[in-house]
Design a protein around this motif. Structure first.
Motif, PDB file in Angstrom:
ATOM      1  N   PHE A 134     -17.436 -37.871  -3.525  1.00  0.00           N
ATOM      2  CA  PHE A 134     -16.607 -36.937  -3.029  1.00  0.00           C
ATOM      3  C   PHE A 134     -15.242 -37.218  -3.287  1.00  0.00           C
ATOM      4  O   PHE A 134     -14.865 -38.445  -3.007  1.00  0.00           O
ATOM      5  N   GLY A 135     -14.353 -36.313  -4.058  1.00  0.00           N
ATOM      6  CA  GLY A 135     -13.265 -36.466  -4.254  1.00  0.00           C
ATOM      7  C   GLY A 135     -12.403 -35.315  -4.475  1.00  0.00           C
ATOM      8  O   GLY A 135     -12.808 -34.437  -4.120  1.00  0.00           O
ATOM      9  N   GLN A 136     -10.867 -35.584  -4.743  1.00  0.00           N
ATOM     10  CA  GLN A 136     -10.145 -34.340  -5.128  1.00  0.00           C
ATOM     11  C   GLN A 136      -8.998 -34.747  -6.223  1.00  0.00           C
ATOM     12  O   GLN A 136      -8.890 -35.647  -6.433  1.00  0.00           O
ATOM     13  N   GLN A 137      -8.592 -33.756  -6.881  1.00  0.00           N
ATOM     14  CA  GLN A 137      -7.909 -34.128  -7.813  1.00  0.00           C
ATOM     15  C   GLN A 137      -6.644 -32.897  -8.136  1.00  0.00           C
ATOM     16  O   GLN A 137      -6.951 -31.904  -7.736  1.00  0.00           O
ATOM     17  N   GLU A 149      -8.038 -29.333  -6.331  1.00  0.00           N
ATOM     18  CA  GLU A 149      -9.643 -29.221  -6.390  1.00  0.00           C
ATOM     19  C   GLU A 149     -10.078 -30.322  -5.562  1.00  0.00           C
ATOM     20  O   GLU A 149     -10.005 -31.382  -5.831  1.00  0.00           O
ATOM     21  N   ILE A 150     -10.584 -29.705  -4.567  1.00  0.00           N
ATOM     22  CA  ILE A 150     -11.266 -30.555  -3.326  1.00  0.00           C
ATOM     23  C   ILE A 150     -12.701 -30.287  -3.463  1.00  0.00           C
ATOM     24  O   ILE A 150     -13.213 -29.534  -3.509  1.00  0.00           O
ATOM     25  N   GLY A 151     -13.454 -31.759  -3.302  1.00  0.00           N
ATOM     26  CA  GLY A 151     -14.845 -31.603  -3.153  1.00  0.00           C
ATOM     27  C   GLY A 151     -15.754 -31.976  -4.400  1.00  0.00           C
ATOM     28  O   GLY A 151     -16.779 -31.908  -4.536  1.00  0.00           O
ATOM     29  N   GLY A 152     -15.079 -32.127  -5.418  1.00  0.00           N
ATOM     30  CA  GLY A 152     -15.650 -32.464  -6.828  1.00  0.00           C
ATOM     31  C   GLY A 152     -16.261 -33.638  -6.821  1.00  0.00           C
ATOM     32  O   GLY A 152     -15.889 -34.783  -5.971  1.00  0.00           O
ATOM     33  N   ASP A 153     -16.974 -33.961  -7.730  1.00  0.00           N
ATOM     34  CA  ASP A 153     -17.650 -35.320  -8.010  1.00  0.00           C
ATOM     35  C   ASP A 153     -16.803 -35.966  -8.757  1.00  0.00           C
ATOM     36  O   ASP A 153     -16.373 -35.899  -9.911  1.00  0.00           O
ATOM     37  N   ALA A 154     -16.405 -37.267  -8.279  1.00  0.00           N
ATOM     38  CA  ALA A 154     -15.277 -38.165  -8.967  1.00  0.00           C
ATOM     39  C   ALA A 154     -15.666 -38.656 -10.124  1.00  0.00           C
ATOM     40  O   ALA A 154     -14.501 -38.841 -10.828  1.00  0.00           O
ATOM     41  N   SER A 155     -16.898 -38.556 -10.492  1.00  0.00           N
ATOM     42  CA  SER A 155     -16.941 -38.962 -12.052  1.00  0.00           C
ATOM     43  C   SER A 155     -16.744 -38.121 -13.276  1.00  0.00           C
ATOM     44  O   SER A 155     -16.628 -38.530 -14.290  1.00  0.00           O
ATOM     45  N   THR A 156     -16.497 -36.950 -12.517  1.00  0.00           N
ATOM     46  CA  THR A 156     -16.128 -35.962 -13.680  1.00  0.00           C
ATOM     47  C   THR A 156     -14.487 -35.547 -13.792  1.00  0.00           C
ATOM     48  O   THR A 156     -13.962 -34.773 -14.508  1.00  0.00           O
ATOM     49  N   PHE A 157     -13.667 -36.354 -12.855  1.00  0.00           N
ATOM     50  CA  PHE A 157     -12.275 -36.236 -12.646  1.00  0.00           C
ATOM     51  C   PHE A 157     -11.670 -36.462 -14.005  1.00  0.00           C
ATOM     52  O   PHE A 157     -11.747 -37.377 -14.798  1.00  0.00           O
TER      53      PHE A 157
END
Length: 217
Positions: A179-182, A157-165
């Motif tokens: 911005f982040g990815q998991q 998943e690319i472009g998610g809010d990193a605080s929700t990972f």
């Protein structure tokens, strides 16, 4: 005779405005991410806004990590800012802060790990995981300003809010708005990292050797 504030307001006399407290705006900064899947090893640019300091004060002396292969379960990556102690002798022109991409992995196995740090003319070198049993780590994080290799992800998943990972556990959460990815899994081959910090809850290094030499990893 001076007018009261109420009387002055009623008469339409302009009142002095209290100065507003200053606000600090952190710069938007491009950060290097892991290479996207396989061919070409294309690097993704991550943009971080509102980044905070590292978990601890870094020395400011970078170290290199190489590995033949890293096999990880539960992966996240996002931008951050690592900070040195005030007036660090290693600050140079950085102002004591280094922009990094944080890579977090819930559990990892690393084959043929090499870690080295240049101490000024001589390198401290550590080798492990090259005798048939890989290095293993849990809740692993690395703070890198350069990273290369070939990577393969599952369910990325690319472009998610990193605080929700959630995929990498608590260590895989960034700051709100970053911005982040998991991904569920990551496999990295021919890995090379230029790091400023690394943490792990558990770290097993079979066939560990430490030495000093003129050559690093």
């Amino acid at each position: 005779m001076a007018m009261s504030e109420d009387a002055a307001a009623a008469a339409g006399t302009p009142q002095p405005v209290a100065p507003r407290r200053g606000r600090v705006r952190l710069k938007r900064t491009a950060l290097m991410a892991l290479p996207a899947v396989a061919a070409g090893g294309v690097l993704m640019a991550l943009t971080a806004q509102g980044v905070l300091a590292a978990q601890f004060s870094i020395s400011g002396m970078p170290f290199t990590i190489t590995a033949d292969k890293l096999d990880g379960k539960g992966f996240a990556q996002f931008g951050s800012l690592d900070s040195m102690i005030p007036d660090s002798p290693n600050a140079g022109s950085t102002g004591g802060q280094v922009l990094v991409a944080v890579s977090a992995i819930k559990s990892a196995e690393i084959t043929n790990l090499c870690q080295s740090v240049d101490l000024g003319g001589i390198n401290l070198v550590i080798h492990a995981g090259d005798g048939g049993t890989p290095v293993s780590a849990s809740d692993l994080t690395t703070d890198s300003d350069l990273l290369s290799g070939d990577a393969e992800f599952t369910n990325i998943e690319i472009g998610g809010d990193a605080s929700t990972f959630t995929k990498a556990g608590p260590v895989g959460k960034g700051n709100p708005g970053v911005f982040g990815q998991q991904a569920d899994t990551v496999v990295l081959t021919h890995l090379k990292q230029h790091n400023y910090a690394s943490t792990a809850v558990g770290f097993k290094l079979p066939n560990l050797r430490l030495s000093f030499g003129s050559q690093g990893c």
